[in-house]
Design a protein around this motif. Structure first.
Motif, short mmCIF file in Angstrom:
data_model
loop_
_atom_site.label_atom_id
_atom_site.label_comp_id
_atom_site.label_asym_id
_atom_site.label_seq_id
_atom_site.Cartn_x
_atom_site.Cartn_y
_atom_site.Cartn_z
N HIS A 490 0.82 -1.22 0.00
CA HIS A 490 0.00 0.00 0.00
C HIS A 490 0.85 1.26 0.00
CE1 HIS A 490 -3.74 -2.20 1.88
NE2 HIS A 490 -3.14 -2.91 0.93
N LEU A 491 2.16 1.11 -0.07
CA LEU A 491 3.07 2.25 -0.05
C LEU A 491 3.72 2.44 -1.41
CD1 LEU A 491 4.81 1.52 3.38
CD2 LEU A 491 2.90 3.08 2.94
N ASP A 492 4.09 3.65 -1.70
CA ASP A 492 4.81 3.98 -2.92
C ASP A 492 6.29 3.69 -2.64
OD1 ASP A 492 6.11 5.12 -5.06
OD2 ASP A 492 5.00 7.00 -5.01
N GLN A 493 6.79 2.57 -3.17
CA GLN A 493 8.14 2.11 -2.85
C GLN A 493 8.85 1.57 -4.08
OE1 GLN A 493 6.69 -0.73 0.20
NE2 GLN A 493 7.79 0.47 1.73
N PHE A 494 10.10 1.20 -3.89
CA PHE A 494 10.88 0.51 -4.92
C PHE A 494 11.88 -0.40 -4.23
CE2 PHE A 494 13.12 4.40 -3.83
CZ PHE A 494 14.44 4.02 -3.73
N GLU A 495 12.42 -1.35 -4.97
CA GLU A 495 13.45 -2.25 -4.45
C GLU A 495 14.53 -2.44 -5.50
OE1 GLU A 495 11.16 -5.23 -1.35
OE2 GLU A 495 11.21 -5.78 -3.47
N ILE A 496 15.76 -2.63 -5.03
CA ILE A 496 16.92 -2.77 -5.92
C ILE A 496 17.59 -4.11 -5.68
CG2 ILE A 496 19.10 -1.75 -6.67
CD1 ILE A 496 18.13 0.86 -5.28
N LEU A 497 17.96 -4.78 -6.76
CA LEU A 497 18.73 -6.03 -6.69
C LEU A 497 20.18 -5.73 -7.05
CD1 LEU A 497 19.06 -9.12 -6.47
CD2 LEU A 497 18.37 -9.26 -8.88
N TYR A 498 21.10 -6.14 -6.15
CA TYR A 498 22.53 -6.02 -6.40
C TYR A 498 23.12 -7.42 -6.56
CZ TYR A 498 21.96 -1.27 -4.50
OH TYR A 498 21.56 0.02 -4.27
N SER A 499 24.21 -7.51 -7.32
CA SER A 499 24.93 -8.77 -7.41
C SER A 499 25.92 -8.84 -6.26
CB SER A 499 25.67 -8.87 -8.74
OG SER A 499 26.61 -7.82 -8.87
N GLU A 609 9.32 9.08 2.62
CA GLU A 609 8.14 8.78 3.45
C GLU A 609 6.93 9.59 3.01
OE1 GLU A 609 7.26 6.67 5.57
OE2 GLU A 609 9.08 5.72 6.31
N ASN A 610 7.16 10.84 2.64
CA ASN A 610 6.04 11.66 2.16
C ASN A 610 5.37 11.01 0.95
OD1 ASN A 610 6.67 13.56 4.12
ND2 ASN A 610 7.72 14.93 2.71
N TYR A 611 6.20 10.54 0.02
CA TYR A 611 5.66 9.89 -1.17
C TYR A 611 5.05 8.53 -0.85
CZ TYR A 611 8.31 13.40 -3.86
OH TYR A 611 8.80 14.57 -4.38
N ALA A 612 5.69 7.81 0.06
CA ALA A 612 5.21 6.47 0.40
C ALA A 612 3.76 6.51 0.88
CB ALA A 612 6.11 5.83 1.46
N THR A 613 3.44 7.48 1.75
CA THR A 613 2.08 7.59 2.32
C THR A 613 1.23 8.62 1.61
OG1 THR A 613 2.80 9.23 3.94
CG2 THR A 613 2.95 6.92 4.60
N ARG A 614 1.79 9.27 0.59
CA ARG A 614 1.09 10.31 -0.19
C ARG A 614 0.65 11.48 0.69
NH1 ARG A 614 0.72 4.94 -0.65
NH2 ARG A 614 -1.55 4.81 -0.71
N PHE A 615 1.58 11.95 1.52
CA PHE A 615 1.36 13.14 2.34
C PHE A 615 0.12 13.00 3.22
CE2 PHE A 615 3.82 14.59 -1.32
CZ PHE A 615 4.82 15.34 -0.71
N SER A 616 -0.11 11.83 3.75
CA SER A 616 -1.26 11.65 4.64
C SER A 616 -0.99 12.34 5.98
CB SER A 616 -1.52 10.16 4.87
OG SER A 616 -0.80 9.68 5.99
N PRO A 617 -2.03 12.54 6.79
CA PRO A 617 -1.82 13.16 8.10
C PRO A 617 -0.95 12.30 9.03
CG PRO A 617 -4.14 13.23 7.48
CD PRO A 617 -3.47 12.34 6.49
N TYR A 618 -0.66 11.07 8.62
CA TYR A 618 0.07 10.15 9.49
C TYR A 618 1.49 9.88 9.01
CZ TYR A 618 -4.69 9.26 11.08
OH TYR A 618 -5.97 9.41 11.56
N VAL A 619 1.99 10.68 8.09
CA VAL A 619 3.35 10.48 7.61
C VAL A 619 4.32 10.63 8.78
CG1 VAL A 619 3.60 12.89 6.93
CG2 VAL A 619 5.04 11.14 5.88
#
Length: 654
Positions: A490-499, A609-619
């Motif tokens: 439910h969050l705006d996130q990303f993940e990276i794979l490293y070798s 974090e702002n982007y993850a929760t979309r600037f909700s009151p609970y960021v």
């Protein structure tokens, strides 16, 4: 006497047992127990096994929690092989008698499956009959399902025999064309709350809020300080848009502390009117900006988060049908490629392997989805037929030549009981073999691929499937795999794979691939509803930019019932102020630079974090709390083991 006979069968079964081998009891022992078991009433059998399980918990026996858990599985296995119908009764009674969990949790976890509630005791009995309690299976289950054992070491197995050697050209991603792009919509995690009730308790003490059964048992209500909230309209959403009904006096009910407003609340899943508002905003945006979507992807979860005792088969089916119907109604002829989430099955989170006797429990869902997706024109009859037979997964080639591979992530979900037997083997569901076959075929003809699934691999996945998926991604990136998309958090996130292993490998030279994790439409929990679309290069199918849109849900609490305003939030290219060539895609190297900023700067951690929760009151406030301390671990981990190792390192430095 009876329990000893059952136990003797177990010992015979486990004699010479090796992981993955068939379990065959000694015939004379099995016959003896079956003969004796018929002499006893079910109540006697149940009492005998419950007493044995209870005795394991006695402190005088000085048995560790891990050994208790493993031994319970072994006792349960002996019963499951002879009287699987009694396993739910035995374990429910044991659980309640020892207060191992709350009464309701005991019922939901161990009671026999019914169509009225998402109990999983029957699935638990199935798992027991197949698993090796004293091997990796048992350790894994007792770690993730009961938190009784330490995480076992992930088996060192591989899928590399399924693919040819990687050629030199496969280490290089193709270059994007010159400013020639198309658009793809990404929506996820609607979680429709069918029984959402305007005026119900939105600040409830347990379970799902905003429903007829929601209560706040802790609030000492002397007044209603939120009487300025005035959007309590009995409203509907039709083909013509939002229709505002009459204002409701919700404060007539003195038990209400925080009334549920028309368009949803931060502790509730999405009412259908919010889902339609989000879809309508997409359709309006497309029309007003003369912007067409080549296709859409939906990364799962249609059903709400209510407690399992209130989640039934009919409700699951209705939720799936209603949301997909609404999507089709609003998006029209835009092709959509969906995946199923962990909530989009019944019972919740379960999925049995084909060809092992239990897949028929879940075939209804595959057949329903395949028929529906074909009827809506999203899949061809051939693609639909594959989805019908393979956990709703499929492969489709778009009109522009991109291949989209859809996977059912319940295969690797840690709450799926069927993932805990033969768990040291690499691919009991056969889904990774399907994935690799598709990737090998695409690589051979220089075709680019998108992979879509619901659950990312660093969080709620089991360690071995996560390790194997990372191995597949590393082998076929960056030449063949262009992008990977998930939902679930439910969050705006990303993940990276490293070798390479460990935090030392997290350098720009070791970047392999990255994944997009989409925000949700549901506000549960404490997020603003959101959706996004991608600008995609026509030649390479690399993402050039992502544009995120959201609505500030709290503004609908006091706006006289007006419809939510959906507005631009940020673009992924400009949002982090990273210096990056205009002609370069937002690839794993770009996200590595973003991750490095998050690791080095409280300011960038807060932006994330702002982007993850979309600037909700609970960021969360990253500068004055530890709530943001694990963000870097999350975005730079692609597997369960990588994330756990990173978190351990962070905690050791505190």
């Amino acid at each position: 006497m009876l329990f000893r006979l059952f136990l003797s069968v177990l010992l015979a079964l486990l004699k010479g047992l090796s992981l993955g081998s068939p379990v065959i009891p000694e015939t004379h022992v099995l016959s003896e127990v079956l003969d004796y078991s018929h002499m006893y009433a079910d109540d006697s059998v149940v009492k005998s096994f419950v007493d044995e399980l209870v005795s394991l918990s006695h402190s005088s026996r000085n048995i560790s929690k891990c050994d208790q858990c493993v031994t319970r599985l072994a006792v349960g296995k002996s019963l499951s092989l002879l009287r699987p119908d009694l396993v739910p009764r035995v374990f429910t009674q044991w659980c309640q008698q020892t207060q191992y969990m709350s009464n309701s949790s005991c019922v939901a976890t161990f009671s026999r499956n019914t169509v009225k509630s998402s109990y999983t005791g029957t699935n638990f009995a199935d798992m027991l009959s197949l698993m090796d309690p004293f091997g990796y299976d048992g350790q894994l289950y007792c770690c993730y399902k009961e938190s009784a054992c330490a995480k076992p070491k992930t088996p060192n197995v591989t899928l590399s025999h399924l693919w040819p050697a990687k050629q030199a050209k496969h280490f290089i991603a193709p270059e994007p064309a010159a400013n020639d792009t198309f658009n793809v919509l990404h929506i996820s995690d609607f979680h429709i709350e069918l029984d959402y009730t305007v005026g119900a308790e939105a600040n409830c003490s347990s379970s799902m809020c905003c429903t007829p059964h929601s209560r706040n048992t802790f609030a000492n209500i002397t007044s209603h300080p939120r009487k300025d909230w005035n959007s309590f309209y009995n409203s509907t959403y039709t083909d013509d848009g939002f229709v505002k009904g009459s204002l409701m006096d919700v404060f007539k009910n003195d038990s209400i502390w925080a009334p549920a407003t028309t368009f949803g609340n931060y502790k509730c899943d999405a009412p259908e009117i919010l889902i339609n508002s989000s879809l309508d905003s997409i359709a309006n945006f497309s029309f007003e900006n003369n912007l067409d979507f080549e296709f859409a992807i939906f990364t799962g979860d249609l059903v709400d988060h209510d407690e399992l005792t209130l989640t039934g088969y009919e409700m699951t089916v209705e939720s799936e049908e209603v949301v997909f119907r609404d999507i089709k109604n609003k998006l029209g002829d835009v092709p959509m490629y969906p995946v199923m989430g962990n909530h989009d099955t019944f019972p919740y989170g379960e999925l049995g392997q084909e060809n092992h006797g239990f897949s028929n429990y879940f075939s209804w869902n595959s057949e329903l989805m395949a028929d529906l997706w074909e009827d809506y024109g999203w899949l061809t009859p051939k693609e639909s037929q594959y989805a019908r037979k393979h956990y709703t997964g499929f492969s489709v080639e778009t009109k522009l030549g991109l291949k989209v591979i859809s996977l059912n992530s319940n295969v690797w979900y840690k709450k799926n009981h069927y993932a805990y037997w033969n768990a040291s083997q690499p691919d009991t569901f056969g889904q990774f073999e399907f994935l690799v076959e598709e990737l090998v075929a695409s690589e051979a003809k220089d075709q680019r691929v998108w992979i879509i699934a619901h659950i990312p691999f660093s969080g709620d996945a089991l360690p071995l499937p996560a390790k194997l998926f990372a191995e597949v991604v590393e082998r076929f990136s960056p030449y063949t795999i262009a992008n990977i998309f998930f939902g679930h958090t439910h969050l705006d996130q990303f993940e990276i794979l490293y070798s390479g292993p460990g935090n030392d490998a997290k350098t720009i030279e070791n970047v392999v691939a990255s994944s997009w994790i989409s925000q949700a439409v549901t506000p549960w929990v404490n997020n603003n509803p959101s959706w996004r679309y991608y600008s995609v290069d026509k030649e390479t199918f690399s993402v050039m930019n992502a544009y995120n849109y959201y609505t500030q849900l709290n503004e609908t609490f006091s706006n006289n019932g007006a419809e939510p305003v959906w507005e631009f939030e940020y673009s992924s290219r400009e949002g982090y102020n990273i210096t990056w060539p205009e002609t370069a895609p937002l690839n794993a190297t770009y996200w590595h630079l973003v991750a490095s900023r998050i690791n080095e700067s409280v300011e960038f951690n807060q932006i994330y974090e702002n982007y993850a929760t979309r600037f909700s009151p609970y960021v969360p406030d990253c500068a004055n709390s530890t709530d943001c301390s694990l963000n870097y671990c999350y975005v730079t981990s692609f597997t369960v083991d990588q994330y756990d190792d990173c978190v351990t390192g962070v905690k050791s430095k505190r």
